[in-house]
Design an enzyme around this catalytic site. Sequence first.
Site, PDB file in Angstrom:
ATOM      1  N   LYS A 134     -12.004  -4.151  -2.756  1.00 14.12           N
ATOM      2  CA  LYS A 134     -13.083  -3.183  -2.901  1.00 14.12           C
ATOM      3  C   LYS A 134     -12.566  -1.790  -3.228  1.00 14.12           C
ATOM      4  CE  LYS A 134     -14.371  -3.641   1.925  1.00 14.12           C
ATOM      5  NZ  LYS A 134     -13.305  -3.193   2.813  1.00 14.12           N
ATOM      6  N   LYS A 144      -5.491  -9.605  -6.040  1.00 16.91           N
ATOM      7  CA  LYS A 144      -6.685  -9.883  -5.228  1.00 16.91           C
ATOM      8  C   LYS A 144      -7.852  -8.986  -5.659  1.00 16.91           C
ATOM      9  CE  LYS A 144      -7.191  -7.751  -1.183  1.00 16.91           C
ATOM     10  NZ  LYS A 144      -7.456  -7.330   0.208  1.00 16.91           N
ATOM     11  N   LYS A 186       0.828  -1.209   0.000  1.00 20.16           N
ATOM     12  CA  LYS A 186       0.000   0.000   0.000  1.00 20.16           C
ATOM     13  C   LYS A 186       0.863   1.260   0.000  1.00 20.16           C
ATOM     14  CE  LYS A 186      -4.340  -1.619   2.062  1.00 20.16           C
ATOM     15  NZ  LYS A 186      -5.302  -1.434   3.156  1.00 20.16           N
TER      16      LYS A 186
HETATM   17  P1  AMP Z   1     -11.441  -5.744   3.697  1.00 22.22           P
HETATM   18  O1  AMP Z   1     -12.100  -5.589   2.367  1.00 22.22           O
HETATM   19  O2  AMP Z   1      -9.968  -5.577   3.579  1.00 22.22           O
HETATM   20  O3  AMP Z   1     -12.066  -4.955   4.789  1.00 22.22           O
HETATM   21  O4  AMP Z   1     -11.642  -7.258   4.088  1.00 22.22           O
HETATM   22  C1  AMP Z   1     -12.742  -7.785   4.790  1.00 22.22           C
HETATM   23  C2  AMP Z   1     -12.616  -9.283   4.837  1.00 22.22           C
HETATM   24  O5  AMP Z   1     -12.754  -9.836   3.519  1.00 22.22           O
HETATM   25  C3  AMP Z   1     -11.255  -9.768   5.344  1.00 22.22           C
HETATM   26  O6  AMP Z   1     -11.452 -10.942   6.098  1.00 22.22           O
HETATM   27  C4  AMP Z   1     -10.501 -10.068   4.089  1.00 22.22           C
HETATM   28  O7  AMP Z   1      -9.500 -11.021   4.298  1.00 22.22           O
HETATM   29  C5  AMP Z   1     -11.602 -10.616   3.209  1.00 22.22           C
HETATM   30  N1  AMP Z   1     -11.298 -10.404   1.785  1.00 22.22           N
HETATM   31  C6  AMP Z   1     -11.073  -9.213   1.176  1.00 22.22           C
HETATM   32  N2  AMP Z   1     -10.828  -9.378  -0.134  1.00 22.22           N
HETATM   33  C7  AMP Z   1     -10.890 -10.724  -0.367  1.00 22.22           C
HETATM   34  C8  AMP Z   1     -10.717 -11.536  -1.529  1.00 22.22           C
HETATM   35  N3  AMP Z   1     -10.438 -11.000  -2.720  1.00 22.22           N
HETATM   36  N4  AMP Z   1     -10.852 -12.866  -1.398  1.00 22.22           N
HETATM   37  C9  AMP Z   1     -11.141 -13.416  -0.187  1.00 22.22           C
HETATM   38  N5  AMP Z   1     -11.305 -12.708   0.938  1.00 22.22           N
HETATM   39  C10 AMP Z   1     -11.187 -11.377   0.867  1.00 22.22           C
END
Ligand code: AMP
Length: 334
Positions: A199, A196, A112
């Site tokens: 969002k 990956k 990041k």
């Molecule tokens: P975040 O979007 O970083 O707040 O992630 C929220 C949850 O979703 C966390 O447990 C991440 O590890 C999971 N997560 C985010 N992106 C992915 C992805 N592309 N595949 C699987 N899990 C994800």
Amino acid sequence: MAKRVFSGVQPSGSLTIGNYFGALRNFVRLQDEAECFFCVVNLHALTVPQDPQELYQRTLDVARLFVACGIDPNKATIFVQSHVPAHSEMSWLLECTTYVGELRRMTQYKDKAAKREVVTSGLFTYPVLMAADILLYQTDEVPVGEDQKQHLELARDIAIRVNNRFDEQIFKVPEPYIPPKAAGGRIMNLQNPLEKMSKSAENPKGIITLLDPPDVIRQKIRSAVTDSGREIYYDEENKPAISNLMVIYSLCSGKSLDEIRDEYAGVGYGQFKKDLAELVVETLRPIQARFEELSRPGVIEEVLAQGKKKAEPIAQETLKRFQRKLGLLPLCDS
Ligand code: AMP
Ligand code: TRP
């Protein structure tokens, strides 16, 4: 006693099917067997610039999506991180037991930071705030996607260090609960299957959000990149794009990767993608319908108010105990 589960999701963009398959779907499973705390981690979102109005709105929307995906507020505690100030307070205490070298090794920070011109100290210390979230609740298990593995190991190291220093268990040492990649632990970007699905991705074409309308989903899957050849089989290394689409197919249909391979033997990518798009649309349809119902003013706000009430006393107890151990002077309230 039931085991305790904690996880957090940042309101930093629209939740994707990666969030759903990597995390939220497992939250729903765990709520029946464990005492669950699911937190909208709005303080984490502040580590990079956020538009205040959007952050406000997304905080409510993530909470709504928790419920729309099947988390039952009568079973699990859903709350907003900033509503329980103990998270910020604990974070400072833990920063004073974490080494700069440990934080420098965090690969997500390195990635990041490399993409930004200015880097806040919050982005650097973010894994400590995450450790505070987890350790405050004496958490047994943390369901997350694969990208959070290193952060979770840091939380464990911090807990062990503190417990050793005081020669007693101040914090439970949490265990990760991470699905394997082929079971949704890491859903990849549709335009770049080596990255990956995130969002906060710059190009919306590569991500499917939980609130994308059916036609947008169909369009995104139609234009998803594919690998050379036309056979459909799982091979992460040589066929990363098709493998990712197969994982999504498998998660939406309940079919195994082998079944999907056999079903599509001799059938080209075009038909496979068409079927996949319909499966994703149908998987998201009930979630989107429930989301609409939850958008009535006051409904989710009430859930969050109740959640804070349940979360705060537990967080306070851990915080107070650690403060006393550290020698912080308690208030004399005679
Ligand atoms: P975040 O979007 O970083 O707040 O992630 C929220 C949850 O979703 C966390 O447990 C991440 O590890 C999971 N997560 C985010 N992106 C992915 C992805 N592309 N595949 C699987 N899990 C994800
Ligand atoms: N850092 C996590 C992410 O970006 C979100 C998070 C914050 C979290 N605190 C947490 C996840 C505690 C699990 C437990 O995905």
